[in-house]
Design a protein around this motif. Sequence first.
Motif, PDB file in Angstrom:
ATOM      1  N   ARG A  15       5.398 -74.851  12.532  1.00  9.19           N
ATOM      2  CA  ARG A  15       4.744 -75.811  13.075  1.00  9.19           C
ATOM      3  C   ARG A  15       5.582 -76.457  14.029  1.00  9.19           C
ATOM      4  O   ARG A  15       5.418 -76.778  15.577  1.00  9.19           O
ATOM      5  N   THR A  16       7.166 -76.724  13.661  1.00  6.57           N
ATOM      6  CA  THR A  16       8.059 -77.287  14.651  1.00  6.57           C
ATOM      7  C   THR A  16       8.312 -76.320  15.773  1.00  6.57           C
ATOM      8  O   THR A  16       8.575 -76.459  16.809  1.00  6.57           O
ATOM      9  N   ASN A  19       5.762 -76.364  18.254  1.00 12.60           N
ATOM     10  CA  ASN A  19       5.975 -77.502  19.120  1.00 12.60           C
ATOM     11  C   ASN A  19       6.933 -77.131  20.228  1.00 12.60           C
ATOM     12  O   ASN A  19       6.838 -77.500  21.472  1.00 12.60           O
ATOM     13  N   LEU A  20       8.100 -76.750  19.776  1.00 12.96           N
ATOM     14  CA  LEU A  20       9.268 -76.571  20.720  1.00 12.96           C
ATOM     15  C   LEU A  20       8.902 -75.298  21.756  1.00 12.96           C
ATOM     16  O   LEU A  20       9.229 -75.484  22.985  1.00 12.96           O
ATOM     17  N   ARG A  22       5.679 -74.897  22.853  1.00 13.18           N
ATOM     18  CA  ARG A  22       4.751 -75.660  23.829  1.00 13.18           C
ATOM     19  C   ARG A  22       5.516 -76.672  24.907  1.00 13.18           C
ATOM     20  O   ARG A  22       5.353 -76.393  26.076  1.00 13.18           O
ATOM     21  N   PHE A 176       5.114 -86.261  10.987  1.00 18.99           N
ATOM     22  CA  PHE A 176       5.455 -85.039  11.553  1.00 18.99           C
ATOM     23  C   PHE A 176       4.861 -85.349  13.265  1.00 18.99           C
ATOM     24  O   PHE A 176       5.689 -84.673  14.215  1.00 18.99           O
ATOM     25  N   ALA A 177       4.207 -86.392  13.446  1.00 22.18           N
ATOM     26  CA  ALA A 177       3.849 -86.698  15.019  1.00 22.18           C
ATOM     27  C   ALA A 177       5.192 -87.240  15.618  1.00 22.18           C
ATOM     28  O   ALA A 177       5.382 -86.890  16.771  1.00 22.18           O
ATOM     29  N   GLU A 179       8.282 -86.303  14.343  1.00 21.59           N
ATOM     30  CA  GLU A 179       9.085 -85.407  14.539  1.00 21.59           C
ATOM     31  C   GLU A 179       8.951 -84.571  15.852  1.00 21.59           C
ATOM     32  O   GLU A 179       9.996 -84.118  16.406  1.00 21.59           O
ATOM     33  N   CYS A 180       7.733 -84.388  16.128  1.00 21.51           N
ATOM     34  CA  CYS A 180       7.335 -83.702  17.434  1.00 21.51           C
ATOM     35  C   CYS A 180       8.076 -84.411  18.804  1.00 21.51           C
ATOM     36  O   CYS A 180       8.108 -83.352  19.582  1.00 21.51           O
ATOM     37  N   ARG A 181       8.189 -85.569  18.458  1.00 24.82           N
ATOM     38  CA  ARG A 181       8.849 -86.317  19.648  1.00 24.82           C
ATOM     39  C   ARG A 181      10.308 -86.574  19.712  1.00 24.82           C
ATOM     40  O   ARG A 181      10.845 -86.273  20.510  1.00 24.82           O
ATOM     41  N   TYR A 183      12.792 -84.367  17.877  1.00 21.49           N
ATOM     42  CA  TYR A 183      13.318 -83.356  17.995  1.00 21.49           C
ATOM     43  C   TYR A 183      13.647 -82.670  19.274  1.00 21.49           C
ATOM     44  O   TYR A 183      15.035 -82.589  19.709  1.00 21.49           O
TER      45      TYR A 183
END
Length: 212
Positions: A15-16, A19-20, A22, A176-177, A179-181, A183
């Motif tokens: 998932r991470t 996100n990266l 994207r 996790f929301a 984390e997406c911001r 990281y």
Amino acid sequence: MRRLKLGVLISGTGRTLANLLRLTAGGELPAAVSVVVSSRPDALGNQIARDHGIPLVVVDARKVRDIETFSDAVYRALDEHKVDLVTMAGFLRRILIRPDYQGRIVNIHPSLLPLFGGKGMYGERVHRAVLAAGMKVSGCTVHFVNEEYDAGPIILQACVPVLEDDTPETLAARVFAEECRLYPEAIRLYAAGRLRLEGNRVCILPEPGLEG
């Protein structure tokens, strides 16, 4: 701000990593994923790498148990693709830190370290422990990696509330929301040369032109 070559280490869903990818595709992150190293041949994140045409190297942690041999195999993949920064993204195997990779490996953990970190503390286990402890806040931490689990110098942290009716799943989604911001923000700071290690502390330098 330089454009980084990222090596992403995974063990699970990816998932991470997604996100990266994207953010890099949208030009929101000054980086490109050059290689994905997975510790499991059956990790769901492996397919994400394949779908994006990113080189994938699997070093099976269940077969390569010696930490030196395992670490060497990971570094061979990173060296081959000349990565600037290594991002652990749900990577569950400890590696030795080679001298030339000191300060070049980062991780994100789903708690406010040093709370609820260490060997075996990952994923839902962390959130269950947070709830069992009666915490009113939780969050996530981006840190440089050393040779102890979740013990490297902290770069950034973000808090989320723990709600009265939270379950491990609802708390995990809220964390996790963040984390997406968080990281990507840490990666941007690294790319801009704004992170300075001072012992076990990370100083965030001001943006050029904004000193004083």
